[in-house]
Design a protein around this motif. Structure first.
Motif, PDB file in Angstrom:
ATOM      1  N   SER A 152       0.827  -1.205   0.000  1.00 42.04           N
ATOM      2  CA  SER A 152       0.000   0.000   0.000  1.00 42.04           C
ATOM      3  C   SER A 152       0.859   1.252   0.000  1.00 42.04           C
ATOM      4  O   SER A 152       1.949   1.269   0.577  1.00 42.04           O
TER       5      SER A 152
ATOM      6  N   SER B   6      -0.520   3.932   1.315  1.00 40.65           N
ATOM      7  CA  SER B   6      -1.123   4.788   2.347  1.00 40.65           C
ATOM      8  C   SER B   6      -1.428   4.079   3.674  1.00 40.65           C
ATOM      9  O   SER B   6      -1.707   4.752   4.663  1.00 40.65           O
TER      10      SER B   6
ATOM     11  N   ASP C   5     -19.797  -0.555 -12.363  1.00 39.40           N
ATOM     12  CA  ASP C   5     -18.936  -1.235 -11.382  1.00 39.40           C
ATOM     13  C   ASP C   5     -19.779  -1.980 -10.340  1.00 39.40           C
ATOM     14  O   ASP C   5     -19.611  -3.191 -10.172  1.00 39.40           O
TER      15      ASP C   5
HETATM   16  P1  NAP Z   1     -10.680   2.197  -3.218  1.00 39.96           P
HETATM   17  O1  NAP Z   1     -11.326   2.440  -1.900  1.00 39.96           O
HETATM   18  O2  NAP Z   1     -10.434   3.347  -4.120  1.00 39.96           O
HETATM   19  O3  NAP Z   1      -9.353   1.395  -2.957  1.00 39.96           O
HETATM   20  C1  NAP Z   1      -8.479   1.004  -3.987  1.00 39.96           C
HETATM   21  C2  NAP Z   1      -7.059   1.020  -3.445  1.00 39.96           C
HETATM   22  O4  NAP Z   1      -6.194   0.585  -4.486  1.00 39.96           O
HETATM   23  C3  NAP Z   1      -6.569   2.395  -3.047  1.00 39.96           C
HETATM   24  O5  NAP Z   1      -6.877   2.683  -1.715  1.00 39.96           O
HETATM   25  C4  NAP Z   1      -5.070   2.254  -3.270  1.00 39.96           C
HETATM   26  O6  NAP Z   1      -4.547   1.591  -2.124  1.00 39.96           O
HETATM   27  C5  NAP Z   1      -4.923   1.248  -4.385  1.00 39.96           C
HETATM   28  N1  NAP Z   1      -4.570   1.826  -5.696  1.00 39.96           N
HETATM   29  C6  NAP Z   1      -3.549   1.431  -6.492  1.00 39.96           C
HETATM   30  N2  NAP Z   1      -3.517   2.125  -7.616  1.00 39.96           N
HETATM   31  C7  NAP Z   1      -4.534   2.994  -7.560  1.00 39.96           C
HETATM   32  C8  NAP Z   1      -5.016   3.989  -8.442  1.00 39.96           C
HETATM   33  N3  NAP Z   1      -4.444   4.215  -9.630  1.00 39.96           N
HETATM   34  N4  NAP Z   1      -6.107   4.715  -8.070  1.00 39.96           N
HETATM   35  C9  NAP Z   1      -6.702   4.477  -6.880  1.00 39.96           C
HETATM   36  N5  NAP Z   1      -6.283   3.540  -6.005  1.00 39.96           N
HETATM   37  C10 NAP Z   1      -5.209   2.805  -6.339  1.00 39.96           C
HETATM   38  O7  NAP Z   1     -11.570   1.159  -4.077  1.00 39.96           O
HETATM   39  P2  NAP Z   1     -12.445  -0.064  -3.530  1.00 39.96           P
HETATM   40  O8  NAP Z   1     -13.858   0.371  -3.334  1.00 39.96           O
HETATM   41  O9  NAP Z   1     -11.753  -0.733  -2.434  1.00 39.96           O
HETATM   42  O10 NAP Z   1     -12.465  -0.952  -4.868  1.00 39.96           O
HETATM   43  C11 NAP Z   1     -11.367  -1.739  -5.257  1.00 39.96           C
HETATM   44  C12 NAP Z   1     -11.902  -2.903  -6.070  1.00 39.96           C
HETATM   45  O11 NAP Z   1     -12.876  -3.592  -5.273  1.00 39.96           O
HETATM   46  C13 NAP Z   1     -12.645  -2.466  -7.343  1.00 39.96           C
HETATM   47  O12 NAP Z   1     -12.381  -3.374  -8.367  1.00 39.96           O
HETATM   48  C14 NAP Z   1     -14.123  -2.512  -6.948  1.00 39.96           C
HETATM   49  O13 NAP Z   1     -14.960  -2.805  -8.031  1.00 39.96           O
HETATM   50  C15 NAP Z   1     -14.104  -3.669  -5.962  1.00 39.96           C
HETATM   51  N6  NAP Z   1     -15.221  -3.638  -4.995  1.00 39.96           N
HETATM   52  C16 NAP Z   1     -15.604  -2.467  -4.367  1.00 39.96           C
HETATM   53  C17 NAP Z   1     -16.713  -2.479  -3.519  1.00 39.96           C
HETATM   54  C18 NAP Z   1     -17.208  -1.232  -2.812  1.00 39.96           C
HETATM   55  O14 NAP Z   1     -18.322  -1.253  -2.252  1.00 39.96           O
HETATM   56  N7  NAP Z   1     -16.482  -0.126  -2.767  1.00 39.96           N
HETATM   57  C19 NAP Z   1     -17.412  -3.669  -3.306  1.00 39.96           C
HETATM   58  C20 NAP Z   1     -16.959  -4.835  -3.904  1.00 39.96           C
HETATM   59  C21 NAP Z   1     -15.871  -4.801  -4.752  1.00 39.96           C
HETATM   60  P3  NAP Z   1      -3.351   2.152  -1.257  1.00 39.96           P
HETATM   61  O15 NAP Z   1      -3.760   3.536  -0.856  1.00 39.96           O
HETATM   62  O16 NAP Z   1      -3.312   1.186  -0.153  1.00 39.96           O
HETATM   63  O17 NAP Z   1      -2.133   2.128  -2.138  1.00 39.96           O
END
Ligand code: NAP
Length: 309
Positions: free
Chosen positions: A37, A39, A169
């Protein structure tokens, strides 16, 4: 490899914190060994900025769970599979079908598991819905997947960028359910998107799906401060009706009362990942991603007011 397998979470955002970490903690098959990560802080396992840094530290790993946005998984999957690590891909497995197939090929050519974990397929009533569908012909129905993006996707710029899918998504979760309860060659028509002026992806999408006598109208919508729904309703040609609600955590048949069960989708994801690792198999199903890709390819786009990210 000896159990519990040592796993690292890559990308410690919303889904990693809220679902993957607790699911790994409860799993008899996995032990969280690191977080990769830019962050994360104040966690009780080592944190590395990159997977290369984790390897350089001498840390032994058996698997990684990629919880980054779908656009940025290629390099990490390549690095992990080249080292013989099994890879769990959050949904959607990649930004495009071709990319997802490339990730699957990395696993199969190197003899390591790559698993596209479509979590909604592990919702409690999906299996019963699959059995119901198998016993019925001529299904007509409606999917409504309406949710508040500020609640579920706060500050997620990637969602609104190319490959981030926007409202598709969360919507793709319904398609992952449909394509497993009613497998086969669904074709998509009549796609229409409402797309914010400041985004590359839609905040609302409509289209129809057809398959050998079946027809389903689909509505995905991001709506702020309104009631949310994650519902699949199907009526068979003999008049029987199935209503899967709350994303598969509730089921009503023929208009009867809803039965509800506690959701444990991610426990199911990790159980299946462990099964695949034990048998040395890959499972990267792209049926749902094929449909969203077709929607993006064919949609008529109406520009709407900018979205707040
Ligand atoms: P998120 O909160 O934005 O987290 C994604 C993490 O990925 C970021 O915190 C960052 O982690 C890392 N990262 C690496 N490259 C990145 C970039 N270019 N831009 C942004 N983040 C980047 O997203 P999330 O909701 O967890 O979703 C991640 C995946 O899970 C997606 O494929 C989404 O479809 C899936 N998902 C989401 C949900 C939901 O309810 N949100 C539910 C089921 C599945 P670090 O800061 O640790 O580096």
């Amino acid at each position: 490899m000896t159990r519990p397998w040592k796993i690292a979470i890559v990308g410690f955002g919303k889904i990693a914190c809220e679902q993957h970490r607790p699911a790994i903690a409860d799993s008899p098959d996995f032990q969280l060994a690191a977080i990769i990560s830019s962050s994360a802080h104040a966690v009780d396992v080592p944190v590395f900025r990159t997977l290369e840094d984790a390897f350089a530290s001498g840390l032994a790993l058996d698997a990684v769970a990629l919880c980054t946005p779908p656009q940025v998984r290629q390099e990490v999957c390549d690095l992990a599979t080249a080292r013989g690590l099994a890879v769990l891909l959050e949904k959607p497995p990649a930004a495009t079908v071709a990319q997802a197939q490339a990730l699957a090929a990395m696993g199969s050519s190197r003899g390591v598991t790559v698993f596209a974990g479509w979590h909604s397929r592990f919702a409690p009533f999906v299996e019963e819905a699959r059995t119901w569908c198998a016993a019925h012909d001529g299904l007509h129905g409606r999917i409504e997947w309406h949710e508040d993006h500020l609640k579920w996707h706060p500050g997620q710029a990637w969602l609104w960028q190319l490959g981030g899918l926007g409202v598709l998504d969360p919507g793709i979760n319904s398609l992952s359910i449909l394509t497993v309860i009613r497998p086969g060659a669904w074709h998509l028509s009549g796609a229409a998107f409402e797309q914010p002026e400041n985004a590359d992806t839609p905040r609302a999408a409509r289209f129809s799906l057809g398959r050998n006598g079946d027809h389903v109208d689909v509505s995905f919508r991001f709506a702020e401060n309104t009631s949310e729904t994650w519902s699949i309703q199907l009526r068979a040609e003999n008049g029987d009706v199935l209503h899967l609600a709350d994303g598969g955590a509730a089921l009503s048949l023929n208009g009867g009362a809803f039965r509800r069960k506690a959701n444990a989708e991610y426990a199911g994801v990790y159980r299946r990942f462990a099964e695949l690792m034990r048998s040395g198999q890959c499972d990267v199903d792209t049926a749902a991603l094929c449909l969203t890709e077709e929607a993006f390819r064919t949609a008529e786009i109406t520009l709407v007011e900018p979205v707040t990210i």
